[in-house]
Scaffold this motif. Structure first.
Motif, PDB file in Angstrom:
ATOM      1  N   GLU A  87      34.735   9.449  -1.274  1.00 55.12           N
ATOM      2  CA  GLU A  87      33.399   9.963  -1.572  1.00 55.12           C
ATOM      3  C   GLU A  87      32.443   9.701  -0.406  1.00 55.12           C
ATOM      4  OE1 GLU A  87      32.601   8.000  -5.234  1.00 55.12           O
ATOM      5  OE2 GLU A  87      33.722   9.456  -6.450  1.00 55.12           O
ATOM      6  N   ALA A  88      32.544   8.515   0.202  1.00 57.13           N
ATOM      7  CA  ALA A  88      31.705   8.209   1.366  1.00 57.13           C
ATOM      8  C   ALA A  88      32.038   9.146   2.522  1.00 57.13           C
ATOM      9  CB  ALA A  88      31.903   6.752   1.779  1.00 57.13           C
ATOM     10  N   ARG A  89      33.323   9.353   2.733  1.00 56.89           N
ATOM     11  CA  ARG A  89      33.779  10.263   3.789  1.00 56.89           C
ATOM     12  C   ARG A  89      33.239  11.670   3.550  1.00 56.89           C
ATOM     13  NH1 ARG A  89      40.007  10.272   3.728  1.00 56.89           N
ATOM     14  NH2 ARG A  89      39.790  11.915   2.164  1.00 56.89           N
ATOM     15  N   ALA A  90      33.272  12.108   2.297  1.00 55.22           N
ATOM     16  CA  ALA A  90      32.808  13.454   1.960  1.00 55.22           C
ATOM     17  C   ALA A  90      31.316  13.611   2.237  1.00 55.22           C
ATOM     18  CB  ALA A  90      33.107  13.751   0.497  1.00 55.22           C
ATOM     19  N   LEU A  91      30.531  12.597   1.888  1.00 53.75           N
ATOM     20  CA  LEU A  91      29.087  12.664   2.116  1.00 53.75           C
ATOM     21  C   LEU A  91      28.760  12.762   3.596  1.00 53.75           C
ATOM     22  CD1 LEU A  91      27.776  10.050  -0.497  1.00 53.75           C
ATOM     23  CD2 LEU A  91      27.346  12.516  -0.504  1.00 53.75           C
ATOM     24  N   VAL A  92      29.443  11.943   4.414  1.00 50.93           N
ATOM     25  CA  VAL A  92      29.187  11.972   5.855  1.00 50.93           C
ATOM     26  C   VAL A  92      29.624  13.303   6.444  1.00 50.93           C
ATOM     27  CG1 VAL A  92      29.767  10.915   8.067  1.00 50.93           C
ATOM     28  CG2 VAL A  92      29.352   9.473   6.078  1.00 50.93           C
ATOM     29  N   MET A  93      30.804  13.769   6.046  1.00 48.11           N
ATOM     30  CA  MET A  93      31.304  15.030   6.582  1.00 48.11           C
ATOM     31  C   MET A  93      30.424  16.204   6.178  1.00 48.11           C
ATOM     32  SD  MET A  93      33.772  14.540   8.579  1.00 48.11           S
ATOM     33  CE  MET A  93      34.179  16.279   8.775  1.00 48.11           C
ATOM     34  N   ILE A 139      51.053   9.099   9.911  1.00 46.81           N
ATOM     35  CA  ILE A 139      49.874   8.240  10.004  1.00 46.81           C
ATOM     36  C   ILE A 139      49.337   8.197  11.430  1.00 46.81           C
ATOM     37  CG2 ILE A 139      49.041   5.873   9.804  1.00 46.81           C
ATOM     38  CD1 ILE A 139      51.010   5.544   7.452  1.00 46.81           C
ATOM     39  N   GLY A 140      50.236   8.011  12.390  1.00 46.58           N
ATOM     40  CA  GLY A 140      49.805   7.958  13.783  1.00 46.58           C
ATOM     41  C   GLY A 140      49.139   9.239  14.231  1.00 46.58           C
ATOM     42  N   TYR A 141      49.767  10.377  13.952  1.00 45.45           N
ATOM     43  CA  TYR A 141      49.196  11.648  14.373  1.00 45.45           C
ATOM     44  C   TYR A 141      47.932  11.979  13.588  1.00 45.45           C
ATOM     45  CZ  TYR A 141      52.857  13.133  17.588  1.00 45.45           C
ATOM     46  OH  TYR A 141      53.684  13.247  18.678  1.00 45.45           O
ATOM     47  N   ASP A 142      47.920  11.666  12.301  1.00 44.14           N
ATOM     48  CA  ASP A 142      46.759  11.975  11.475  1.00 44.14           C
ATOM     49  C   ASP A 142      45.524  11.212  11.964  1.00 44.14           C
ATOM     50  OD1 ASP A 142      45.735  13.164   8.775  1.00 44.14           O
ATOM     51  OD2 ASP A 142      45.157  11.052   8.678  1.00 44.14           O
ATOM     52  N   LEU A 143      45.698   9.922  12.257  1.00 43.14           N
ATOM     53  CA  LEU A 143      44.564   9.132  12.745  1.00 43.14           C
ATOM     54  C   LEU A 143      44.081   9.637  14.101  1.00 43.14           C
ATOM     55  CD1 LEU A 143      45.621   5.509  11.702  1.00 43.14           C
ATOM     56  CD2 LEU A 143      43.778   6.894  10.709  1.00 43.14           C
ATOM     57  N   ARG A 144      45.012   9.981  14.979  1.00 48.49           N
ATOM     58  CA  ARG A 144      44.608  10.493  16.290  1.00 48.49           C
ATOM     59  C   ARG A 144      43.950  11.867  16.155  1.00 48.49           C
ATOM     60  NH1 ARG A 144      49.375   7.779  17.989  1.00 48.49           N
ATOM     61  NH2 ARG A 144      50.677   9.631  17.839  1.00 48.49           N
ATOM     62  N   PHE A 145      44.486  12.674  15.247  1.00 51.28           N
ATOM     63  CA  PHE A 145      43.916  14.002  15.011  1.00 51.28           C
ATOM     64  C   PHE A 145      42.453  13.896  14.596  1.00 51.28           C
ATOM     65  CE2 PHE A 145      42.761  17.078  11.671  1.00 51.28           C
ATOM     66  CZ  PHE A 145      42.798  18.252  12.403  1.00 51.28           C
ATOM     67  N   TRP A 146      42.180  13.087  13.572  1.00 55.14           N
ATOM     68  CA  TRP A 146      40.810  12.970  13.087  1.00 55.14           C
ATOM     69  C   TRP A 146      39.917  12.296  14.113  1.00 55.14           C
ATOM     70  CZ3 TRP A 146      38.907  15.753   9.379  1.00 55.14           C
ATOM     71  CH2 TRP A 146      39.754  16.242   8.377  1.00 55.14           C
ATOM     72  N   LEU A 162      34.041   6.971  10.322  1.00 50.72           N
ATOM     73  CA  LEU A 162      35.058   7.757   9.625  1.00 50.72           C
ATOM     74  C   LEU A 162      36.462   7.253   9.957  1.00 50.72           C
ATOM     75  CD1 LEU A 162      33.566  11.352   9.998  1.00 50.72           C
ATOM     76  CD2 LEU A 162      33.675   9.949   7.923  1.00 50.72           C
ATOM     77  N   HIS A 163      36.674   6.832  11.196  1.00 49.55           N
ATOM     78  CA  HIS A 163      37.990   6.297  11.576  1.00 49.55           C
ATOM     79  C   HIS A 163      38.305   5.044  10.766  1.00 49.55           C
ATOM     80  CE1 HIS A 163      41.465   5.441  14.072  1.00 49.55           C
ATOM     81  NE2 HIS A 163      41.016   4.206  14.240  1.00 49.55           N
ATOM     82  N   ARG A 164      37.327   4.181  10.613  1.00 51.24           N
ATOM     83  CA  ARG A 164      37.547   2.954   9.844  1.00 51.24           C
ATOM     84  C   ARG A 164      37.880   3.273   8.393  1.00 51.24           C
ATOM     85  NH1 ARG A 164      33.596  -2.181  10.301  1.00 51.24           N
ATOM     86  NH2 ARG A 164      34.280  -1.833  12.433  1.00 51.24           N
ATOM     87  N   LEU A 165      37.185   4.249   7.813  1.00 53.07           N
ATOM     88  CA  LEU A 165      37.480   4.648   6.436  1.00 53.07           C
ATOM     89  C   LEU A 165      38.898   5.185   6.308  1.00 53.07           C
ATOM     90  CD1 LEU A 165      34.257   6.466   5.119  1.00 53.07           C
ATOM     91  CD2 LEU A 165      35.153   4.241   4.414  1.00 53.07           C
TER      92      LEU A 165
END
Length: 234
Positions: A87-93, A139-146, A162-165
């Motif tokens: 939910e926090a991620r959604a609000l920021v995005m 996980i590795g690619y997803d984190l680097r992607f975002w 957002l990365h920390r979340l």
């Protein structure tokens, strides 16, 4: 000599923090696992100082809990915590989507095209790993992607938040996903669609993909709440 020694210690501190974070994200250090500075120092064959600093860094990121008398413990997030992350991620995005690329033409972004090429490559690899159910690769690619997508926004504070979340969300999810026979159904695969929306600067399409991303995560949280499971077991 002093400056060189400081750099070496700082690098070692980061290496230890990265290694332990990878262990947590891989599910090899499960929530609730306890350990001491001495144990980690012996495991990696290093002195206690960079280990202690690395563990406090991970504590500051919300991945570990520190106890003066017992050492450190891998933090255990609840389903409610995970839902709050989404939910926090959604609000920021939502705010990012409103303002992203406003009144700016693609040509005004230095290196924007090159950055998109890299993001697109990460998207392809992440989506492929998700389709194959290869969690470690994903996980590795997803984190680097975002992380790279966040770089396109140009606000380091938002990107770091957002990365920390996302690290925390993966940390929560991994032990459950590894024990889920339907894991592939719950791995989001919309990375390429997101890149397409960004490439065409289609704000409506971008919002739709992000809504799907967050809705997918919340649906999984609802499933966990309705059918409680022990992490790592079906």
């Amino acid at each position: 000599m002093c400056a060189s020694g400081a750099v070496t210690r700082s690098t070692l501190r980061q290496q230890i923090a990265d290694a332990l974070r990878d262990e947590v994200l891989a599910g090899r250090l499960l929530p609730g696992r306890e350990f001491t500075v001495k144990q980690i120092a012996e495991q990696y064959g290093v002195s206690a100082t960079p280990v202690r600093e690395a563990l406090f860094d991970l504590s500051a990121q919300g991945l570990l809990e520190s106890d003066q008398h017992r050492g450190f413990r891998v933090h255990q997030f609840s389903v409610a915590d995970y839902r709050a992350m989404v939910e926090a991620r959604a609000l920021v995005m939502d705010g990012v989507i409103r303002d992203v690329f406003r009144d700016q033409a693609p040509s005004r972004h230095g290196g924007y095209g090159d950055a998109l090429v890299s993001v697109r490559r990460r998207a392809e690899e992440a989506a492929r790993a998700a389709r194959c159910g290869d969690l470690d690769i994903l996980i590795g690619y997803d984190l680097r992607f975002w992380r790279e997508v966040g770089g396109l926004v140009g606000n380091g504070y938002i990107s770091d938040f957002l990365h920390r979340l996302r690290v925390q969300a993966w940390m929560f999810a991994v032990p459950y996903l590894r024990g889920d026979a339907d894991m592939r159904d719950w791995l989001w695969k919309g990375h390429a669609e997101l890149v397409a929306a960004i490439t065409h600067r289609d704000r409506d399409a971008l919002r739709a993909v992000i809504d799907d991303y967050n809705g997918h995560a919340l649906s999984w949280a609802d499933r966990l709440a309705d059918h409680p499971a022990t992490p790592g077991r079906p």
